[in-house]
Design a protein around this motif. Structure first.
Motif, mmCIF file in Angstrom:
data_model
loop_
_atom_site.group_PDB
_atom_site.id
_atom_site.type_symbol
_atom_site.label_atom_id
_atom_site.label_comp_id
_atom_site.label_asym_id
_atom_site.label_seq_id
_atom_site.Cartn_x
_atom_site.Cartn_y
_atom_site.Cartn_z
ATOM 1 N N HIS A 80 -2.009 -2.758 0.020
ATOM 2 C CA HIS A 80 -1.372 -2.228 -1.177
ATOM 3 C C HIS A 80 -0.799 -0.839 -0.904
ATOM 4 O O HIS A 80 -1.017 -0.244 0.157
ATOM 5 N N ASN A 81 -0.113 -0.300 -1.915
ATOM 6 C CA ASN A 81 0.588 0.975 -1.752
ATOM 7 C C ASN A 81 -0.321 2.187 -1.860
ATOM 8 O O ASN A 81 0.143 3.313 -1.708
ATOM 9 N N THR A 82 -1.595 1.999 -2.169
ATOM 10 C CA THR A 82 -2.561 3.097 -2.126
ATOM 11 C C THR A 82 -3.857 2.565 -1.532
ATOM 12 O O THR A 82 -4.187 1.383 -1.674
ATOM 13 N N VAL A 83 -4.611 3.458 -0.893
ATOM 14 C CA VAL A 83 -5.897 3.066 -0.322
ATOM 15 C C VAL A 83 -6.864 2.678 -1.441
ATOM 16 O O VAL A 83 -7.628 1.711 -1.317
ATOM 17 N N TYR A 84 -6.838 3.426 -2.521
ATOM 18 C CA TYR A 84 -7.715 3.123 -3.655
ATOM 19 C C TYR A 84 -7.449 1.719 -4.195
ATOM 20 O O TYR A 84 -8.377 0.968 -4.484
ATOM 21 N N VAL A 176 -7.085 -0.615 8.200
ATOM 22 C CA VAL A 176 -5.719 -0.380 8.678
ATOM 23 C C VAL A 176 -4.925 0.436 7.663
ATOM 24 O O VAL A 176 -4.200 1.380 8.029
ATOM 25 N N ASN A 177 -5.053 0.128 6.389
ATOM 26 C CA ASN A 177 -4.295 0.856 5.368
ATOM 27 C C ASN A 177 -4.731 2.313 5.284
ATOM 28 O O ASN A 177 -3.908 3.202 5.034
ATOM 29 N N ALA A 178 -6.032 2.571 5.485
ATOM 30 C CA ALA A 178 -6.542 3.934 5.338
ATOM 31 C C ALA A 178 -6.342 4.793 6.585
ATOM 32 O O ALA A 178 -6.201 6.019 6.472
ATOM 33 N N PRO A 183 -0.844 5.658 2.926
ATOM 34 C CA PRO A 183 0.261 5.953 1.997
ATOM 35 C C PRO A 183 -0.078 7.063 1.011
ATOM 36 O O PRO A 183 -1.167 7.072 0.414
ATOM 37 N N VAL A 184 0.848 7.999 0.860
ATOM 38 C CA VAL A 184 0.753 9.060 -0.141
ATOM 39 C C VAL A 184 2.096 9.104 -0.867
ATOM 40 O O VAL A 184 3.147 9.205 -0.225
ATOM 41 N N ARG A 242 1.007 9.265 -12.150
ATOM 42 C CA ARG A 242 -0.241 8.515 -12.056
ATOM 43 C C ARG A 242 -0.366 7.845 -10.679
ATOM 44 O O ARG A 242 -1.443 7.853 -10.062
ATOM 45 N N TRP A 243 0.733 7.301 -10.196
ATOM 46 C CA TRP A 243 0.746 6.653 -8.881
ATOM 47 C C TRP A 243 0.479 7.676 -7.777
ATOM 48 O O TRP A 243 -0.230 7.381 -6.804
ATOM 49 N N SER A 244 1.034 8.889 -7.929
ATOM 50 C CA SER A 244 0.814 9.952 -6.938
ATOM 51 C C SER A 244 -0.650 10.369 -6.909
ATOM 52 O O SER A 244 -1.243 10.530 -5.833
ATOM 53 N N ALA A 245 -1.253 10.542 -8.086
ATOM 54 C CA ALA A 245 -2.664 10.932 -8.141
ATOM 55 C C ALA A 245 -3.549 9.845 -7.531
ATOM 56 O O ALA A 245 -4.513 10.137 -6.806
ATOM 57 N N GLU A 246 -3.221 8.586 -7.792
ATOM 58 C CA GLU A 246 -4.020 7.489 -7.245
ATOM 59 C C GLU A 246 -3.913 7.423 -5.729
ATOM 60 O O GLU A 246 -4.876 7.070 -5.043
ATOM 61 N N SER A 247 -2.736 7.772 -5.186
ATOM 62 C CA SER A 247 -2.558 7.670 -3.739
ATOM 63 C C SER A 247 -3.415 8.670 -2.969
ATOM 64 O O SER A 247 -3.628 8.495 -1.763
#
Length: 401
Positions: A80-84, A176-178, A183-184, A242-247
């Protein structure tokens, strides 16, 4: 006639294919040359493929697991587009796969018939998959049930292998994603917070120029449509923030990357007000274009007001990258707002001394007063009240006709 129609359809198809090929080519070029969404998409896609290959190498080639497909399948869909979001999706997917597997195994043991087991398990797993808490991962409940029943693998050892391979794929996908270009997402916030004041200022300047030269309903309608799009930008900015904070959540790269300076959350609220009152003003001017026109003196004062309001928007001090206030810029923004306030007083006086305060001029006065009140926080974020701004009590009610 039929041949002409067929030729036209072929031309449309060829034109569409050429356009699509051109768009793909431009996207590929931007992915290699410009840091943006195209490059992010390319990186995430390559990471997903690498995670799936690594999961297959571990589960299928090295471990020789009987259900090795589950590992690369899980790793592939956790990119996904964020590690979280990858971690949250992994937890949801593991629970869903576990439940789908157990339900299918229970149905298989109970019926000892593939078709009967499907008829028993699939309705339940599909309903389970539509549970809102699971989001898009709910689809894996009936999918896992199908894998179990089609392969006829629902012994205790088979179920354990399936869950272990799912867990292995989740660990590899998240890892791998992390660890590989985690992604940030901050670029979109920066773009939108720069776009919003400039677009609003440009709209107000454009409306002021056309208003001064007299305007027609079509021009006013275009102003209103542009103002409506500005309110959509505010909504998009909130989502991007919100997406930036989640990333940055559970992201090992958060300590390695410089977090850009962003205006506080109150900045979004201020610009929500500014864009909303701008849209209301433009809507009133759209109605005024088909009603008795504004007096010439009132129209000139309104044009000056909108021009000065646009200057105030363009001088928003929150756009500085270092986050420190610029005293010269703040003073200039205050002077622009003072010009807008003086124009508002001229507008009110022109309405009173002209043909009387009609519903058109009264609506414009009320809408622009609210716009200036919102712009006060743009010119001076710490200000609570400016006595030079028109007060609500000074604006008379419009006459009813």
């Amino acid at each position: 006639m039929t041949e002409r129609k067929a030729a036209k359809e072929r031309h449309v198809v060829l034109h569409t294919l050429r356009w699509e090929a051109g768009e793909i080519g431009r996207s590929v070029h931007r992915a290699f040359t410009v840091a943006g969404s195209e490059r992010n998409t390319a990186v995430q896609s390559l990471k997903a493929a690498a995670a799936a290959l690594l999961a297959w190498a571990v589960a299928g080639w090295w471990w020789e697991a009987p259900m090795a497909l589950m590992a690369p399948w899980t790793a592939l869909f956790l990119m996904h587009n964020t590690v979280y979001r990858s971690l949250l999706s992994a937890l949801q997917q593991f629970v869903v796969v576990l439940m789908g597997t157990l339900l299918a195994a229970g149905a298989g043991v109970l019926t000892h018939n593939e078709m009967a087991a499907m008829a028993l398990a699939l309705p339940v797993t599909v309903l389970l998959g539509n549970y809102a808490r699971f989001g898009s991962n709910g689809l894996y409940a009936p999918t896992a049930a199908l894998f179990v029943l089609v392969y006829g693998s629902y012994t205790g050892a088979d179920i354990l292998h399936r869950l272990l391979e799912t867990l292995l794929g989740a660990v590899i996908g998240i890892g791998v994603n992390a660890l590989v270009f985690p992604p940030v997402h901050t670029r979109r916030v920066t773009q939108l917070r720069e776009q919003l004041p400039h677009s609003c200022g440009d709209l107000l300047h454009h409306a002021a120029d056309e208003l001064a030269a007299d305007y027609d309903p079509e021009q006013a309608r275009r102003w209103y449509e542009s103002a409506q799009r500005l309110t959509d930008v505010v909504t998009e900015l909130r989502e991007a923030r919100r997406w930036s904070a989640e990333s940055y959540r559970i992201n090992p790269a958060r300590r390695l990357r410089r977090v850009p300076t962003e205006p506080p959350a109150a900045w979004d609220f201020v610009w929500d007000q500014v864009t909303e009152h701008t849209a209301r003003t433009m809507r009133t001017l759209t109605e005024a274009a088909v009603r008795p026109p504004l007096p010439a003196e009132a129209r000139d004062a309104l044009a000056a007001l909108l021009r000065a309001a646009g200057d105030t928007c363009l001088l928003d001090d929150h756009l500085r990258e270092d986050g420190r206030p610029d005293d010269a810029r703040t003073r200039e923004a205050r002077r622009a707002l003072a010009r807008a306030s003086a124009a508002h007083r001229r507008l009110t006086a022109a309405a009173r001394t002209g043909r009387g305060l009609t519903s058109t001029t009264g609506g414009v006065i009320a809408d622009t007063r609210r716009l200036l009140s919102a712009l006060l926080r743009v010119a001076d974020p710490d200000a609570a009240f400016d006595p030079q701004l028109p007060d609500q009590r000074e604006t008379p009610e419009p006459a009813r006709h």
